[in-house]
Design a protein around this motif. Sequence first.
Motif, mmCIF file in Angstrom:
data_model
loop_
_atom_site.group_PDB
_atom_site.id
_atom_site.type_symbol
_atom_site.label_atom_id
_atom_site.label_comp_id
_atom_site.label_asym_id
_atom_site.label_seq_id
_atom_site.Cartn_x
_atom_site.Cartn_y
_atom_site.Cartn_z
ATOM 1 N N PRO A 178 -30.510 102.847 2.591
ATOM 2 C CA PRO A 178 -31.381 101.658 2.574
ATOM 3 C C PRO A 178 -32.865 101.992 2.723
ATOM 4 N N GLN A 179 -33.203 102.993 3.540
ATOM 5 C CA GLN A 179 -34.620 103.302 3.746
ATOM 6 C C GLN A 179 -35.264 103.937 2.528
ATOM 7 N N LEU A 180 -34.438 104.397 1.564
ATOM 8 C CA LEU A 180 -34.992 105.025 0.355
ATOM 9 C C LEU A 180 -35.171 104.039 -0.791
ATOM 10 N N ARG A 181 -34.550 102.857 -0.678
ATOM 11 C CA ARG A 181 -34.652 101.898 -1.784
ATOM 12 C C ARG A 181 -36.079 101.429 -2.029
ATOM 13 N N PRO A 182 -36.893 101.127 -0.999
ATOM 14 C CA PRO A 182 -38.285 100.751 -1.280
ATOM 15 C C PRO A 182 -39.065 101.870 -1.963
ATOM 16 N N VAL A 183 -38.733 103.108 -1.657
ATOM 17 C CA VAL A 183 -39.411 104.239 -2.303
ATOM 18 C C VAL A 183 -39.045 104.283 -3.779
ATOM 19 N N LEU A 184 -37.769 104.080 -4.086
ATOM 20 C CA LEU A 184 -37.331 104.036 -5.480
ATOM 21 C C LEU A 184 -38.033 102.902 -6.222
ATOM 22 N N ASP A 185 -38.109 101.723 -5.604
ATOM 23 C CA ASP A 185 -38.780 100.590 -6.235
ATOM 24 C C ASP A 185 -40.248 100.899 -6.499
ATOM 25 N N ALA A 186 -40.885 101.605 -5.572
ATOM 26 C CA ALA A 186 -42.291 101.970 -5.758
ATOM 27 C C ALA A 186 -42.460 102.923 -6.936
ATOM 28 N N ARG B 255 -48.036 110.862 4.780
ATOM 29 C CA ARG B 255 -47.110 111.936 5.125
ATOM 30 C C ARG B 255 -45.668 111.429 5.171
ATOM 31 N N THR B 256 -45.472 110.244 5.760
ATOM 32 C CA THR B 256 -44.117 109.679 5.823
ATOM 33 C C THR B 256 -43.605 109.338 4.433
ATOM 34 N N TYR B 257 -44.484 108.760 3.611
ATOM 35 C CA TYR B 257 -44.066 108.403 2.252
ATOM 36 C C TYR B 257 -43.677 109.656 1.474
ATOM 37 N N SER B 258 -44.471 110.713 1.618
ATOM 38 C CA SER B 258 -44.164 111.961 0.930
ATOM 39 C C SER B 258 -42.809 112.504 1.370
ATOM 40 N N ARG B 259 -42.517 112.387 2.662
ATOM 41 C CA ARG B 259 -41.230 112.849 3.177
ATOM 42 C C ARG B 259 -40.082 112.013 2.603
ATOM 43 N N GLU C 75 -36.807 113.042 0.389
ATOM 44 C CA GLU C 75 -35.434 112.657 0.711
ATOM 45 C C GLU C 75 -34.766 111.990 -0.487
ATOM 46 N N LEU C 76 -35.538 111.155 -1.215
ATOM 47 C CA LEU C 76 -34.997 110.495 -2.400
ATOM 48 C C LEU C 76 -34.601 111.511 -3.458
ATOM 49 N N MET C 77 -35.486 112.478 -3.698
ATOM 50 C CA MET C 77 -35.192 113.492 -4.703
ATOM 51 C C MET C 77 -33.987 114.334 -4.303
ATOM 52 N N ALA C 78 -33.864 114.589 -3.003
ATOM 53 C CA ALA C 78 -32.695 115.337 -2.535
ATOM 54 C C ALA C 78 -31.422 114.525 -2.771
ATOM 55 N N ALA C 79 -31.506 113.209 -2.537
ATOM 56 C CA ALA C 79 -30.348 112.349 -2.769
ATOM 57 C C ALA C 79 -29.976 112.292 -4.243
ATOM 58 N N LEU C 80 -30.999 112.419 -5.110
ATOM 59 C CA LEU C 80 -30.743 112.380 -6.547
ATOM 60 C C LEU C 80 -30.093 113.661 -7.042
#
Length: 232
Positions: free
Chosen positions: A181-189, A208-212, A216-221
């Motif tokens: 769930p915490q990665l979905r806003p990053v994907l939407d962005a 820094r948090t957004y970059s992290r 995490e999103l790329m690792a999940a992908l």
Amino acid sequence: MAESAGSVMLARSAMNRAATEGQRPAGRPVRGVRRISAALAGLAASTRHELLTFDDPVASAGCAIPGPFLELAGACMRAAAERADEVRRIVPRHALPRLESGLGIPGRARFADAIPFKMIVVDRTVAAIPLDLELLYNGLLLIRDPVVVQALVRAHHACWTAAEELTYAPPPPPPPRDLAPQLRPVLDALLSGLTDETAAARLGMSARTYSRRVGELMAALGSKGVGVTRHP
């Protein structure tokens, strides 16, 4: 179908000619899930008027492709289709059961006996074709050469004219299951084409948090994944 086959041969000939005779290569290879994901998100964010695709929704069946990557690819295509004024998607006949089960994309769709390769064309200015012609996960060729892009548009038009219309209305896509769930806003962005700074500000995060979170999103992908081989 002879016209369709001729247009496909024209497209392939244009790609070869641009690569051997032009001042620049016909396209830029994109490899690695991180770069492929960014390229797909960029295509979705840049779509304004028209989206043309050759698509096989069942091509990835039986392949060890991470679920989050498949979700991102589907989200990118839905985002592009929602932005475009005109969407024309051609799918092979064997994919009809999958489409009828509701895993569709907005816009018009037609089916043909087969498609020559998977393809995305955005606004007749940029195209993406899998390096193996089947799976985007294994890499893609990002094409901006106008001669090649127009040849691909003509190939799509010829196939579209010969294909049969799909008249069903697909329901909304199913809710995502694999992405945290915490990665979905990053994907939407990413799908919105926001810069890192703007996205971080809108999400109330530090840069820094957004970059992290992007990491995490790329690792999940599956950014450390290797090429996937299809099995007939």
